[in-house]
Design a protein around this motif. Structure first.
Motif, PDB file in Angstrom:
ATOM      1  N   HIS A  29       0.836  -1.258   0.021  1.00 25.00           N
ATOM      2  CA  HIS A  29      -0.018  -0.034  -0.098  1.00 25.00           C
ATOM      3  C   HIS A  29       0.714   1.407   0.029  1.00 25.00           C
ATOM      4  CE1 HIS A  29      -2.567  -3.113   1.472  1.00 25.00           C
ATOM      5  NE2 HIS A  29      -3.736  -2.247   1.045  1.00 25.00           N
ATOM      6  N   ALA A  30       1.871   1.245   0.687  1.00 27.36           N
ATOM      7  CA  ALA A  30       2.876   2.370   0.727  1.00 27.36           C
ATOM      8  C   ALA A  30       3.306   2.572  -0.560  1.00 27.36           C
ATOM      9  CB  ALA A  30       3.969   2.159   1.834  1.00 27.36           C
ATOM     10  N   GLU A  31       3.907   1.405  -1.327  1.00 25.35           N
ATOM     11  CA  GLU A  31       4.363   1.748  -2.692  1.00 25.35           C
ATOM     12  C   GLU A  31       3.517   2.273  -3.546  1.00 25.35           C
ATOM     13  OE1 GLU A  31       7.837   1.239  -3.665  1.00 25.35           O
ATOM     14  OE2 GLU A  31       7.864  -0.626  -2.461  1.00 25.35           O
ATOM     15  N   LEU A  32       2.207   1.918  -3.472  1.00 24.35           N
ATOM     16  CA  LEU A  32       0.971   2.680  -4.143  1.00 24.35           C
ATOM     17  C   LEU A  32       1.222   4.135  -4.153  1.00 24.35           C
ATOM     18  CD1 LEU A  32      -2.238   0.576  -3.813  1.00 24.35           C
ATOM     19  CD2 LEU A  32      -0.881   1.258  -5.947  1.00 24.35           C
ATOM     20  N   THR A  33       1.209   4.500  -2.747  1.00 20.49           N
ATOM     21  CA  THR A  33       1.286   5.950  -2.469  1.00 20.49           C
ATOM     22  C   THR A  33       2.487   6.553  -3.049  1.00 20.49           C
ATOM     23  OG1 THR A  33       2.228   5.842  -0.375  1.00 20.49           O
ATOM     24  CG2 THR A  33      -0.084   5.701  -0.515  1.00 20.49           C
ATOM     25  N   ASN A  34       3.528   5.953  -3.187  1.00 21.00           N
ATOM     26  CA  ASN A  34       4.737   6.420  -3.837  1.00 21.00           C
ATOM     27  C   ASN A  34       4.832   6.683  -5.297  1.00 21.00           C
ATOM     28  OD1 ASN A  34       6.273   6.249  -1.199  1.00 21.00           O
ATOM     29  ND2 ASN A  34       7.256   4.165  -1.915  1.00 21.00           N
ATOM     30  N   TYR A  35       3.823   5.744  -5.916  1.00 21.03           N
ATOM     31  CA  TYR A  35       3.449   6.197  -7.172  1.00 21.03           C
ATOM     32  C   TYR A  35       2.166   6.867  -7.741  1.00 21.03           C
ATOM     33  CZ  TYR A  35       7.197   2.815  -8.555  1.00 21.03           C
ATOM     34  OH  TYR A  35       8.499   2.067  -8.700  1.00 21.03           O
ATOM     35  N   GLY A  36       1.742   7.706  -6.684  1.00 21.27           N
ATOM     36  CA  GLY A  36       0.723   8.671  -6.716  1.00 21.27           C
ATOM     37  C   GLY A  36      -0.483   8.057  -6.768  1.00 21.27           C
ATOM     38  N   PHE A  37      -1.005   6.838  -6.171  1.00 22.91           N
ATOM     39  CA  PHE A  37      -2.029   6.253  -6.057  1.00 22.91           C
ATOM     40  C   PHE A  37      -2.528   5.960  -4.728  1.00 22.91           C
ATOM     41  CE2 PHE A  37      -0.595   4.651 -10.122  1.00 22.91           C
ATOM     42  CZ  PHE A  37      -1.698   4.786 -10.892  1.00 22.91           C
ATOM     43  N   PRO A  38      -3.944   6.051  -4.559  1.00 21.60           N
ATOM     44  CA  PRO A  38      -4.429   5.810  -3.240  1.00 21.60           C
ATOM     45  C   PRO A  38      -4.211   4.298  -2.663  1.00 21.60           C
ATOM     46  CG  PRO A  38      -6.348   6.012  -4.610  1.00 21.60           C
ATOM     47  CD  PRO A  38      -5.097   6.371  -5.434  1.00 21.60           C
ATOM     48  N   ILE A  39      -4.304   4.125  -1.361  1.00 24.22           N
ATOM     49  CA  ILE A  39      -4.075   2.848  -0.649  1.00 24.22           C
ATOM     50  C   ILE A  39      -5.503   1.969  -1.073  1.00 24.22           C
ATOM     51  CG2 ILE A  39      -2.583   3.563   0.891  1.00 24.22           C
ATOM     52  CD1 ILE A  39      -4.832   3.486   2.894  1.00 24.22           C
ATOM     53  N   GLY A  40      -6.541   2.563  -1.361  1.00 25.42           N
ATOM     54  CA  GLY A  40      -7.845   1.844  -1.173  1.00 25.42           C
ATOM     55  C   GLY A  40      -7.733   0.864  -2.776  1.00 25.42           C
ATOM     56  N   LEU A  41      -6.686   1.088  -3.600  1.00 25.46           N
ATOM     57  CA  LEU A  41      -6.895   0.192  -4.657  1.00 25.46           C
ATOM     58  C   LEU A  41      -6.610  -1.309  -4.445  1.00 25.46           C
ATOM     59  CD1 LEU A  41      -4.994   2.492  -7.483  1.00 25.46           C
ATOM     60  CD2 LEU A  41      -7.598   1.773  -7.288  1.00 25.46           C
ATOM     61  N   LEU A  42      -5.893  -1.377  -3.318  1.00 23.48           N
ATOM     62  CA  LEU A  42      -5.668  -2.572  -2.676  1.00 23.48           C
ATOM     63  C   LEU A  42      -6.414  -3.053  -1.374  1.00 23.48           C
ATOM     64  CD1 LEU A  42      -1.644  -3.027  -3.213  1.00 23.48           C
ATOM     65  CD2 LEU A  42      -3.538  -4.509  -4.387  1.00 23.48           C
ATOM     66  N   PRO A  43      -6.813  -4.509  -1.306  1.00 25.33           N
ATOM     67  CA  PRO A  43      -7.750  -4.520  -0.193  1.00 25.33           C
ATOM     68  C   PRO A  43      -6.732  -4.766   0.966  1.00 25.33           C
ATOM     69  CG  PRO A  43      -7.756  -6.553  -1.716  1.00 25.33           C
ATOM     70  CD  PRO A  43      -6.980  -5.214  -2.308  1.00 25.33           C
ATOM     71  N   VAL A  44      -7.152  -4.846   2.386  1.00 27.81           N
ATOM     72  CA  VAL A  44      -6.149  -4.855   3.610  1.00 27.81           C
ATOM     73  C   VAL A  44      -5.379  -6.172   3.426  1.00 27.81           C
ATOM     74  CG1 VAL A  44      -7.431  -3.294   4.790  1.00 27.81           C
ATOM     75  CG2 VAL A  44      -8.121  -5.441   4.891  1.00 27.81           C
ATOM     76  N   SER A  45      -6.060  -7.348   2.941  1.00 28.38           N
ATOM     77  CA  SER A  45      -5.327  -8.621   3.026  1.00 28.38           C
ATOM     78  C   SER A  45      -4.138  -8.953   2.126  1.00 28.38           C
ATOM     79  CB  SER A  45      -6.630  -9.550   2.530  1.00 28.38           C
ATOM     80  OG  SER A  45      -7.032  -9.493   1.055  1.00 28.38           O
ATOM     81  N   VAL A  46      -3.170  -7.978   1.681  1.00 27.84           N
ATOM     82  CA  VAL A  46      -2.081  -8.333   1.043  1.00 27.84           C
ATOM     83  C   VAL A  46      -1.242  -9.067   1.920  1.00 27.84           C
ATOM     84  CG1 VAL A  46      -0.135  -7.188   0.009  1.00 27.84           C
ATOM     85  CG2 VAL A  46      -2.215  -6.212  -0.277  1.00 27.84           C
ATOM     86  N   GLN A  47      -0.664 -10.100   1.475  1.00 24.26           N
ATOM     87  CA  GLN A  47       0.097 -10.896   2.111  1.00 24.26           C
ATOM     88  C   GLN A  47       1.663 -10.664   1.842  1.00 24.26           C
ATOM     89  OE1 GLN A  47      -0.932 -14.770   3.513  1.00 24.26           O
ATOM     90  NE2 GLN A  47      -2.429 -13.267   4.432  1.00 24.26           N
ATOM     91  N   SER A  48       1.950 -10.602   0.500  1.00 25.48           N
ATOM     92  CA  SER A  48       3.202 -10.014   0.101  1.00 25.48           C
ATOM     93  C   SER A  48       3.236  -9.288  -1.220  1.00 25.48           C
ATOM     94  CB  SER A  48       4.199 -11.294   0.285  1.00 25.48           C
ATOM     95  OG  SER A  48       3.651 -12.175  -0.939  1.00 25.48           O
ATOM     96  N   HIS A  49       4.253  -8.691  -1.534  1.00 20.55           N
ATOM     97  CA  HIS A  49       4.606  -8.115  -3.063  1.00 20.55           C
ATOM     98  C   HIS A  49       5.900  -8.218  -3.320  1.00 20.55           C
ATOM     99  CE1 HIS A  49       5.821  -4.342  -0.911  1.00 20.55           C
ATOM    100  NE2 HIS A  49       6.188  -3.922  -2.294  1.00 20.55           N
ATOM    101  N   THR A  50       6.089  -8.017  -4.571  1.00 17.83           N
ATOM    102  CA  THR A  50       7.390  -7.876  -5.200  1.00 17.83           C
ATOM    103  C   THR A  50       7.438  -6.530  -6.125  1.00 17.83           C
ATOM    104  OG1 THR A  50       7.104  -9.312  -6.965  1.00 17.83           O
ATOM    105  CG2 THR A  50       8.198 -10.301  -4.718  1.00 17.83           C
ATOM    106  N   LEU A  51       8.077  -5.864  -6.437  1.00 15.31           N
ATOM    107  CA  LEU A  51       8.337  -4.688  -7.203  1.00 15.31           C
ATOM    108  C   LEU A  51       9.730  -4.591  -7.640  1.00 15.31           C
ATOM    109  CD1 LEU A  51       7.096  -2.003  -8.315  1.00 15.31           C
ATOM    110  CD2 LEU A  51       8.000  -1.077  -6.570  1.00 15.31           C
ATOM    111  N   ASN A  52       9.518  -4.750  -9.258  1.00 16.28           N
ATOM    112  CA  ASN A  52      11.112  -4.561  -9.951  1.00 16.28           C
ATOM    113  C   ASN A  52      11.031  -3.000 -10.005  1.00 16.28           C
ATOM    114  OD1 ASN A  52      13.013  -4.190 -11.798  1.00 16.28           O
ATOM    115  ND2 ASN A  52      12.983  -6.037 -12.464  1.00 16.28           N
ATOM    116  N   GLN A  53      11.985  -2.208  -9.204  1.00 19.94           N
ATOM    117  CA  GLN A  53      11.982  -1.034  -9.373  1.00 19.94           C
ATOM    118  C   GLN A  53      12.407  -0.496 -10.663  1.00 19.94           C
ATOM    119  OE1 GLN A  53      11.545   1.359  -6.736  1.00 19.94           O
ATOM    120  NE2 GLN A  53      11.791   0.028  -4.965  1.00 19.94           N
ATOM    121  N   THR A  54      13.133  -1.138 -11.419  1.00 18.92           N
ATOM    122  CA  THR A  54      13.711  -0.801 -12.966  1.00 18.92           C
ATOM    123  C   THR A  54      12.646  -0.868 -13.927  1.00 18.92           C
ATOM    124  OG1 THR A  54      15.646  -1.784 -12.352  1.00 18.92           O
ATOM    125  CG2 THR A  54      15.381  -0.967 -14.445  1.00 18.92           C
ATOM    126  N   SER A  55      11.987  -1.979 -13.804  1.00 14.76           N
ATOM    127  CA  SER A  55      10.874  -2.195 -15.021  1.00 14.76           C
ATOM    128  C   SER A  55       9.620  -1.816 -14.418  1.00 14.76           C
ATOM    129  CB  SER A  55      10.790  -3.669 -15.322  1.00 14.76           C
ATOM    130  OG  SER A  55      10.398  -4.489 -14.189  1.00 14.76           O
TER     131      SER A  55
END
Ligand SMILES: *[C@@H]1O[C@H](CO)[C@@H](O)[C@H](O)[C@H]1NC(C)=O
Length: 148
Positions: A29-55
């Motif tokens: 959710h924090a990552e979403l806000t870094n990219y200019g999106f609100p946290i409500g796009l993801l439900p609270v039940s996120v268990q894990s995520h990966t992000l390739n900062q380059t691509s």
């Protein structure tokens, strides 16, 4: 002598209150806000995520498929256990895993753009615009199904 500790404790109480950002429930959710999106796009039940900062390629794992109701028009939406896509500042593309129910059919949301105070949802060639503030809170999935 007593004044400054009192002032300090008042400041300490006020600082968290004056912050307008809602606390992101997870790093995704924090990552979403870094990219200019609100946290409500993801439900609270996120268990894990990966992000390739380059691509900008990302994967989000929820603890099972999730069904919820999206504001403001109460569209029924489903989130797959695994959501993937490509994120850059103000834009999510190649999105896979989120569907909404409208006009008696399920439609895959293929992209989301942040445009001023609005979010623009792309469903193939069709777009729908909603105020971002409707997504200030991360929704709970309906029921609490565990992963199969
Ligand atoms: C991240 O993306 C870049 C550019 O597409 C790619 O070269 C790199 O291998 C990726 N890194 C990982 C860990 O997948």
């Amino acid at each position: 002598m007593l004044k400054s500790p009192l002032l300090l404790s008042i400041l300490l109480v006020l600082i968290p209150l004056s912050s307008s950002d809602p606390n992101p429930p997870t790093l995704a959710h924090a990552e979403l806000t870094n990219y200019g999106f609100p946290i409500g796009l993801l439900p609270v039940s996120v268990q894990s995520h990966t992000l390739n900062q380059t691509s900008g390629e990302f994967f989000v794992h929820l603890g099972g498929a999730c069904r919820l109701t999206l504001p403001p028009d109460n569209y029924l939406a489903t989130y797959s256990n695994k959501i993937r896509g490509k994120i850059e500042q103000g834009r999510i593309a190649e999105l896979d895993g989120i569907r909404v129910r409208a006009f008696f059919k399920w439609w895959a949301i293929t992209g989301i753009r942040s445009s001023g105070d609005n979010l623009v949802f792309e469903i193939g060639m069709v777009t729908a615009k909603y105020p971002s503030k409707n997504f200030d809170e991360s929704p709970e999935c309906d029921g609490h199904k565990s992963a199969a």
